[in-house]
Design a protein around this motif. Structure first.
Motif: not given
Length: 319
Positions: A88-106
């Motif tokens: 649920x949190x991941x979906x919220x971050x994917x839809x509405x998260x800012x630049x910090x989300x794109x820094x999550x290690x993948x």
């Protein structure tokens, strides 16, 4: 001509969607680490409720892992519900998260397999399944792997559907309704890999009854049809949360050489075997709340006949 479009959502439905989106927006604006923790806490609360979906998850694991005892199933269900809350949190971050989300290690493993499959210009279909972290993983890998996704529109929840489409369209090369075969084929022929999930029960039409995790169940033949129409190769692709919980791993496997064989039954079994390997690697991170076996073979009892009765205290649960 009969109108097959879904009825317009009621005022109550629209209010419910707006409230859900407001919660998602608020959750998505949090630092990812805090959002993950809140989601996992929410999942822990799910575990305390003897809901029908929890019984469905237990029944799925009972069918798919008959070698496990109840204690092991309970352990995996508890972990699975935490990952469900995290999703649920991941979906919220994917839809509405800012630049910090794109820094999550993948981390992406096996990228060479995709490059090899594309080397002679043939289209590529990325075979995957409904792993819980897929929404955020798609955002994280979108800028690194140019691909489109096939999805099932949320026709009864149009506001949620619009939010999902806006999010996915920002990082992916295409978001394709599963009913729009023409657009899917055009995208593949342009050389854009297309993500395809073949692990859910879409009914008995255009399906073969073959084992999935050892259970005979309708398995879609859509992948084989797409391959025949486009001469596409199939490359497995799976997602999971890493062991530290602060990032994600995307795993690509070698192309399924010789697929399809021309025999839909054989090919459906092959597809399921590939999906099973991805599920067994991280069973706690798969969507077990889904009724994968809702259409049993004619000679078998419905898989969820007991699980969908009125929920009761887990101490007495023997489903």
């Amino acid at each position: 001509m009969t109108d097959t479009s879904p009825p317009a959502p009621t005022m109550r439905n629209r209010i419910s969607q707006r409230l859900t989106l407001a919660v998602f927006w608020s959750l998505g604006r949090l630092p990812p680490r805090i959002a993950f923790k809140l989601g996992e806490t929410l999942g822990g609360l799910f575990n305390r409720l003897p809901t029908q979906r929890r019984h469905v998850a237990n029944r799925n694991l009972e069918l798919c892992f008959p070698e496990w005892g109840q204690a092991q199933r309970e352990q995996v269900i508890r972990a699975n519900l935490r990952y469900t809350g995290r999703a649920v949190a991941e979906t919220a971050l994917a839809w509405f998260g800012g630049r910090a989300v794109d820094q999550i290690p993948c981390q992406v493993d096996g990228l060479a397999h995709l490059q090899a499959a594309q080397s002679d210009g043939r289209p590529v279909i990325l075979l995957s399944g409904h792993f819980l972290c897929v929404e955020l993983a798609a955002r994280l890998i979108g800028p690194r792997i140019r691909m489109a996704v096939i999805y099932k529109p949320m026709r009864k929840k149009p506001l949620m559907d619009q939010a999902m489409l806006r999010s996915r369209s920002r990082t992916l090369a295409g978001v394709l309704p599963r009913t729009d075969l023409r657009q899917i084929v055009r995208t593949l022929k342009k050389g854009i890999p297309v993500w395809y999930a073949g692990d859910q029960d879409y009914g008995t039409q255009n399906s073969e009854f073959v084992p999935f995790m050892g259970v005979r169940t309708p398995t879609t033949t859509g992948l084989m049809r797409l391959c025949r129409m486009t001469n596409a190769r199939v490359v497995p692709m799976f997602f999971h949360v890493n062991t530290t919980g602060d990032g994600y791993t995307v795993s690509l496997g070698p192309a399924m050489d010789g697929f399809p064989t021309g025999n839909d039954r054989t090919d459906a079994q092959w597809m399921n075997a590939v999906l099973e390997r991805g599920i067994r690697a991280h069973p706690e991170q798969y969507l077990w709340l889904h009724r994968r076996f809702k259409h049993p073979p004619p000679d078998e009892r419905p898989a969820y006949a007991d699980a969908l009765q009125k929920p009761h205290n887990r101490r007495g649960d023997r489903s």
